[in-house]
Write a protein that holds these residues in place. Structure first.
Motif, mmCIF file in Angstrom:
data_model
loop_
_atom_site.group_PDB
_atom_site.id
_atom_site.type_symbol
_atom_site.label_atom_id
_atom_site.label_comp_id
_atom_site.label_asym_id
_atom_site.label_seq_id
_atom_site.Cartn_x
_atom_site.Cartn_y
_atom_site.Cartn_z
ATOM 1 N N UNK A 99 0.726 -1.148 -0.041
ATOM 2 C CA UNK A 99 0.052 -0.084 -0.004
ATOM 3 C C UNK A 99 0.588 1.378 0.072
ATOM 4 N N UNK A 100 2.028 1.320 -0.619
ATOM 5 C CA UNK A 100 2.585 2.685 -0.792
ATOM 6 C C UNK A 100 3.305 2.720 0.890
ATOM 7 N N UNK A 101 3.276 2.141 1.652
ATOM 8 C CA UNK A 101 3.615 2.372 3.250
ATOM 9 C C UNK A 101 2.648 2.414 3.821
ATOM 10 N N UNK A 102 1.344 2.623 3.631
ATOM 11 C CA UNK A 102 0.134 2.286 4.279
ATOM 12 C C UNK A 102 0.011 1.239 5.411
ATOM 13 N N UNK A 103 0.365 0.015 5.061
ATOM 14 C CA UNK A 103 0.340 -1.134 5.781
ATOM 15 C C UNK A 103 1.110 -0.926 7.061
ATOM 16 N N UNK A 104 2.301 -0.749 6.877
ATOM 17 C CA UNK A 104 3.428 -0.471 8.079
ATOM 18 C C UNK A 104 2.915 0.676 8.930
ATOM 19 N N UNK A 105 2.579 1.804 8.045
ATOM 20 C CA UNK A 105 2.334 3.031 9.074
ATOM 21 C C UNK A 105 1.022 2.950 9.745
ATOM 22 N N UNK A 106 0.236 2.175 9.343
ATOM 23 C CA UNK A 106 -1.071 1.864 10.117
ATOM 24 C C UNK A 106 -0.789 0.927 11.435
ATOM 25 N N UNK A 107 0.071 0.092 11.240
ATOM 26 C CA UNK A 107 0.339 -0.963 12.321
ATOM 27 C C UNK A 107 1.128 -0.145 13.312
ATOM 28 N N UNK A 108 2.244 0.691 12.917
ATOM 29 C CA UNK A 108 2.920 1.584 14.054
ATOM 30 C C UNK A 108 1.751 2.532 14.608
ATOM 31 N N UNK A 109 1.231 3.183 13.945
ATOM 32 C CA UNK A 109 0.155 4.190 14.535
ATOM 33 C C UNK A 109 -0.832 3.517 15.475
ATOM 34 N N UNK A 110 -1.121 2.077 15.440
ATOM 35 C CA UNK A 110 -1.984 1.521 16.526
ATOM 36 C C UNK A 110 -1.264 0.784 17.306
ATOM 37 N N UNK A 111 -0.132 0.773 17.437
ATOM 38 C CA UNK A 111 0.805 0.108 18.534
ATOM 39 C C UNK A 111 0.701 0.794 19.813
ATOM 40 N N UNK B 195 3.690 6.662 -4.038
ATOM 41 C CA UNK B 195 4.890 6.955 -3.412
ATOM 42 C C UNK B 195 5.665 7.910 -4.207
ATOM 43 N N UNK B 196 6.901 8.253 -3.573
ATOM 44 C CA UNK B 196 7.586 9.345 -4.390
ATOM 45 C C UNK B 196 8.275 9.044 -5.651
ATOM 46 N N UNK B 197 8.256 7.946 -5.987
ATOM 47 C CA UNK B 197 8.754 7.157 -7.277
ATOM 48 C C UNK B 197 7.554 7.709 -8.177
ATOM 49 N N UNK B 198 6.245 7.341 -7.561
ATOM 50 C CA UNK B 198 5.141 7.363 -8.586
ATOM 51 C C UNK B 198 4.593 8.819 -8.661
ATOM 52 N N UNK B 199 4.988 9.787 -7.913
ATOM 53 C CA UNK B 199 4.739 11.068 -8.076
ATOM 54 C C UNK B 199 5.800 11.721 -9.056
ATOM 55 N N UNK B 200 7.049 11.319 -8.972
ATOM 56 C CA UNK B 200 7.803 11.806 -10.058
ATOM 57 C C UNK B 200 7.442 11.542 -11.494
#
Length: 328
Positions: free
Chosen positions: A73-85, A165-170
């Motif tokens: 998910x472009x970082x969403x999966x990991x960020x969500x897990x850490x946000x809810x930790x 992602x930044x790659x996509x935005x470029x």
């Protein structure tokens, strides 16, 4: 003593002792292993940072920093897990400008709020990108690539580690500048995208310099230019895109160590101080520079928070102009 008096006394005790408990936690931190999440597949720049910093933090603090890749998910999966930790400092993450800033505008329903549910600890580096193509493509310049893409609309594909992602935005900015019809192929990290680029399954990619560097040097992919306005020391022979066909082009992602929102400030400050010491080491700076990043000495966490808030606004404008607002 009346009930009201007892309640008032208890409140005073809590107010007085809470800071003492927080500092006691910081003194004892860490007393068990720390989970260190990387939001993309192995082989990219986030993994490089995590391995290096995890090892250094373990040496300095005496407890394991366990690196775990959680792509998706472009970082969403990991960020969500850490946000809810649990907000105790035992879950930290490599968080890029995509995770903390760009996703806010790109995503329709972002399942975490980086302004409230994540706390940036330290800025590590700015990371330049490079526009690369498969060497079998009859392309040796930006002009060549634009010409070919216009001759073959919808037949040139580009890879990214995921939407937004930044790659996509470029790549979307590139498309918009020249009015191109390019096909987006998302992956779970830079490395799998590069593997398909070298195999010819996709034709081009805006990639962070560190994972692309060895492939460029080996001739397995061809570089057309870097995204920063200045040359990048690690790949000094590659000119800036601003000099070879895209005037005023100047972009680079940034990477932080971030933890769960609400983590006690003394723990955040302790980690920030340790990371600042590590990043001030000339050997660490040399290692990162040689890999193609631009190491930074981080401001304090409170100032870094203001920087992230400003970047949410700045990249929100870029995302909107590129036509990607709420596109995912």
């Amino acid at each position: 003593m009346k009930v009201a008096g007892i309640v008032a006394l208890a409140a005073i005790v809590l107010i007085v002792t809470a800071p003492q408990r927080a500092y006691a936690q910081a003194d004892d931190y860490p007393n068990r292993p720390v989970n260190f999440t990387v939001p993309f597949a192995p082989g990219g720049v986030t993994g490089l940072f995590a391995r290096l910093l995890g090892q250094k933090l373990e040496q300095r603090l005496g407890k394991p920093f366990i690196v775990e890749h959680r792509p998706g998910g472009g970082g969403v999966t990991a960020a969500t897990a850490v946000a809810r930790a649990t907000p105790d400092g035992y879950n930290i993450m490599m968080a890029s400008s995509t995770v903390l800033a760009i996703n806010v505008t790109v995503r329709k329903n972002l399942p975490y709020d980086p302004r409230k549910e994540l706390t940036p600890i330290a800025l590590l580096a700015r990371v330049p990108f490079v526009l690369v193509v498969n060497p079998a493509l009859p392309v040796h310049s930006v002009a060549d690539l634009v010409k070919l893409a216009k001759e073959k609309p919808g037949q040139i594909s580009f890879g990214t580690p995921g939407p937004g992602t930044f790659h996509h935005l470029n790549a979307e900015m590139f498309k918009g500048l020249f009015g191109l019809n390019l096909v987006h192929v998302p992956y779970k990290g830079s490395a799998p995208g590069l593997a398909d680029l070298t195999a010819g399954h996709i034709q081009m990619m805006f990639c962070d310099v560190p994972p692309a560097k060895a492939l460029i040097e080996a001739g397995k992919i061809r570089a057309l230019g870097v995204t920063t306005s200045e040359r990048v020391k690690a790949v000094a022979n590659i000119p800036p895109l601003a000099e070879v066909g895209i005037p005023n082009y100047n972009t680079a992602s940034w990477h932080t160590i971030t933890t769960t929102g609400g983590t006690p400030k003394p723990i955040v400050d302790k980690l920030a101080a340790e990371i600042r010491t590590i990043m001030s080491d000339p050997e660490v700076q040399k290692l990162l520079s040689n890999d193609g990043t631009l190491p930074q000495i981080s401001p304090p966490p409170d100032e870094l928070r203001k920087f992230v808030d400003a970047e949410i606004v700045r990249w929100g404008e870029v995302v909107t102009k590129a036509g990607l607002a709420q596109s995912q």
